[in-house]
Design an enzyme around this catalytic site. Structure first.
Site, PDB file in Angstrom:
ATOM      1  N   LYS A   1       0.862  -1.182   0.000  1.00  0.00           N
ATOM      2  CA  LYS A   1       0.000   0.000   0.000  1.00  0.00           C
ATOM      3  C   LYS A   1       0.899   1.233   0.000  1.00  0.00           C
ATOM      4  O   LYS A   1       1.979   1.207   0.604  1.00  0.00           O
ATOM      5  CB  LYS A   1      -0.877  -0.057   1.251  1.00  0.00           C
ATOM      6  CG  LYS A   1      -1.909   1.039   1.373  1.00  0.00           C
ATOM      7  CD  LYS A   1      -2.788   0.772   2.586  1.00  0.00           C
ATOM      8  CE  LYS A   1      -3.817   1.847   2.821  1.00  0.00           C
ATOM      9  NZ  LYS A   1      -4.696   1.528   3.963  1.00  0.00           N
TER      10      LYS A   1
ATOM     11  N   SER B   1      -9.536   1.941   2.947  1.00  0.00           N
ATOM     12  CA  SER B   1      -8.612   2.706   2.134  1.00  0.00           C
ATOM     13  C   SER B   1      -7.624   1.837   1.356  1.00  0.00           C
ATOM     14  O   SER B   1      -6.992   2.314   0.429  1.00  0.00           O
ATOM     15  CB  SER B   1      -7.824   3.671   3.027  1.00  0.00           C
ATOM     16  OG  SER B   1      -7.072   2.935   3.998  1.00  0.00           O
TER      17      SER B   1
ATOM     18  N   SER C   1      -9.819  -0.802   7.035  1.00  0.00           N
ATOM     19  CA  SER C   1      -9.272  -0.608   5.689  1.00  0.00           C
ATOM     20  C   SER C   1      -8.625  -1.811   5.026  1.00  0.00           C
ATOM     21  O   SER C   1      -8.300  -1.761   3.845  1.00  0.00           O
ATOM     22  CB  SER C   1      -8.260   0.523   5.698  1.00  0.00           C
ATOM     23  OG  SER C   1      -8.946   1.727   5.594  1.00  0.00           O
TER      24      SER C   1
HETATM   25  N1  GLN Z   1     -12.694   4.480   6.557  1.00  0.00           N
HETATM   26  C1  GLN Z   1     -12.079   4.671   7.834  1.00  0.00           C
HETATM   27  C2  GLN Z   1     -11.463   6.047   7.933  1.00  0.00           C
HETATM   28  O1  GLN Z   1     -11.385   6.739   6.961  1.00  0.00           O
HETATM   29  C3  GLN Z   1     -11.043   3.613   8.096  1.00  0.00           C
HETATM   30  C4  GLN Z   1      -9.798   3.813   7.334  1.00  0.00           C
HETATM   31  C5  GLN Z   1      -8.711   2.851   7.686  1.00  0.00           C
HETATM   32  O2  GLN Z   1      -8.955   1.766   8.254  1.00  0.00           O
HETATM   33  N2  GLN Z   1      -7.501   3.238   7.363  1.00  0.00           N
HETATM   34  O3  GLN Z   1     -11.053   6.443   8.983  1.00  0.00           O
END
Ligand code: GLN
Length: 481
Positions: A84, A159, A183
């Site tokens: 990532k 994400s 995510s």
């Molecule tokens: N969608 C959640 C956020 O934006 C989780 C993102 C993540 O796990 N990095 O905080």
């Protein structure tokens, strides 16, 4: 598009199978890398890779083939992975899919990355993600959105949208993602692959661009539980660099039958839960009972607190952590006469809308903490949720739920902020408490889109979680047939 969804036949590529083929001499690592590169070229429209390192990967493949012949190859020889875009690899540009980090070349590798390389894995590139891992549809990225391999008009989730899509589309064996509120698991569910968020503090966060330090974990995404395990075995454990690990790393030896499975009754009452997923889940519970599992319904009264808790804690930590991006130490700098103006300009132009939203939310909480005590109270409630969850794991071996309330939605469909944040409603819990959780793919929805079943367990129960997930795979296939 519907046709694409229905006729997209995936051939999941697993490292375990390829490892055998390397050993049998029916496949070489070089050939495998070339095949991946070709698929990447063919699936370019999915917008999965931020940067790829073809030459380097091929050169390493040749070296590893040699090592395989000599019998000196590491445990993950010829595993082709991608990272990532928030996990650092020495000397390779890293942007966290943000304009503010353009040009940043880290001078060190993250612990997980270094350990994978030591075992002769090959890194193919960095993968598109939501900017600074903030988002749940991979729409907030300087590279543009990632498309779902099952239906490109839909999101991949986020994400870690790039990592999940990469595995789903067969662009590499495995990917490392990060999970702060869901995510890894949520995009894995949307893209039909396996994703694991390890116990907090099992895998070093050294080399991960921090979003929210007390919630973030690096974890693998693959096409099988076996591959998840191979990676976990290599990346877990203290490194002397992430000090949350040193004190708490311990494998818990909980004696359990592995047959007692709990679920939150009130989670199934969530109004946005897709009726097909709900039916599927209820049938699964029934089938499990028939197969001799003890299935325990649990009333978990804290569900409604999870999103507010997550929002307070994650944004406060994000606002603090992202202070370091001022254009002085990392990435891009916008020039101005006064240094303060340079910082202001750099941050205004460098950060995207979602990152700014989180920073503002976090600072609002912090500024008002003395008056309203939002953060202090969130910390207390978090401890309460942790304690109550620990008690649950004394009674049950695993908790099970759908990974997400619905299948992947169409791109740009969720306009309301809260609506977007609710995409992780089923996954926040494990980050708030720190427990490990895995998403296992299911292919039984009338849209042709995959969804996921999430299994979580007590601290450091990764091995049991993975064998349980493997064990229920035939049941997951059987439901509805
Ligand atoms: N969608 C959640 C956020 O934006 C989780 C993102 C993540 O796990 N990095 O905080």
């Amino acid at each position: 598009m519907l046709l694409v969804a229905f006729f997209y036949m995936r051939e999941p590529v697993t490292y375990s199978e390829d490892k055998q083929a390397y050993a049998d001499g029916t496949l070489s690592v070089e050939k495998r890398v070339r095949a991946f590169l070709k698929t990447i070229e063919n699936r370019k429209e999915l917008n999965v890779f931020a940067r790829s390192y073809e030459k380097e990967a091929l050169q390493r493949a040749v070296e590893i083939d040699e090592k395989l012949r000599n019998g000196t190859a590491g445990a993950l020889a010829g595993m082709v992975i991608a990272l990532k875009d928030n996990i650092v690899w020495k000397g390779h540009e890293l942007n966290a899919s943000s304009r503010i980090l353009e040009g940043y070349k880290p001078s060190f590798s993250g612990t997980a990355v270094a350990r994978l390389l030591e075992q002769d894995a090959i890194i193919l590139g960095h993968l598109n993600c939501d900017e600074f891992a903030m988002g749940s549809a991979n729409e907030f990225s300087k590279y543009g959105r990632v498309k779902n391999p099952y239906d490109p008009s839909r999101t991949t989730g986020g994400s870690s949208g790039g990592p999940a899509a990469a595995i789903s589309a067969g662009l590499c064996h495995a990917a490392l993602g990060s999970d702060t509120g869901g995510s890894i698991r949520q995009p894995s569910a949307f893209c039909g692959v396996f994703g694991m968020k390890p116990t907090y503090s099992l895998v070093s966060r050294y080399g991960l661009v921090t979003y929210a330090s007390s919630l973030d974990q690096i974890g693998p995404i693959t096409n099988s539980t076996d591959d998840l395990k191979r990676i976990m075995d290599v990346i877990s454990g203290p490194d002397g660099k992430d000090h949350t690990l040193v004190s708490s790393f311990r494998k818990k030896d909980k004696k359990s039958s592995g047959k007692v499975v709990g679920y939150f009754k009130n989670l199934l009452e969530y109004e946005k839960l897709d009726p097909e997923i709900k039916d599927y889940f209820n049938s699964l519970l029934k089938l499990m009972k028939n197969q001799g599992y003890r299935v325990v319904p649990i009333d978990f009264p804290y569900l409604d607190y999870l999103l507010p808790l997550y929002n307070v804690i994650s944004t406060v930590e994000a606002a603090t952590n992202l202070e370091r991006f001022d254009g002085i130490n990392y990435g891009k700098r916008e020039s101005a006469k006064e240094w303060k103006d340079s910082i202001r300009k750099t941050r205004s132009q460098g950060f995207g809308s979602e990152v700014k939203r989180k920073i503002m939310m976090g600072n609002t909480v912090l500024i008002n903490n003395e008056k309203y005590g939002f953060y202090d109270r969130a910390v207390k409630v978090r401890n309460l949720v942790k304690r109550e969850t620990d008690k649950i794991f004394e009674e049950v071996d695993f908790l099970i739920s759908p990974t997400t309330p619905a299948v992947a939605h169409k791109a740009w469909q969720k306009k309301e902020v809260i609506e977007r944040y609710m995409a992780d409603f089923f996954t926040f819990h494990a980050n708030i408490t720190g427990h490990p959780a895995v998403s296992v793919p299911v292919f039984a929805h009338s849209t042709g889109m995959p969804f996921g079943i999430q299994v979580s367990g007590c601290f450091f129960s990764e091995d049991q979680l993975l064998s349980f997930s493997e064990q229920i795979l035939p049941l997951l296939k059987k439901v509805g047939h």
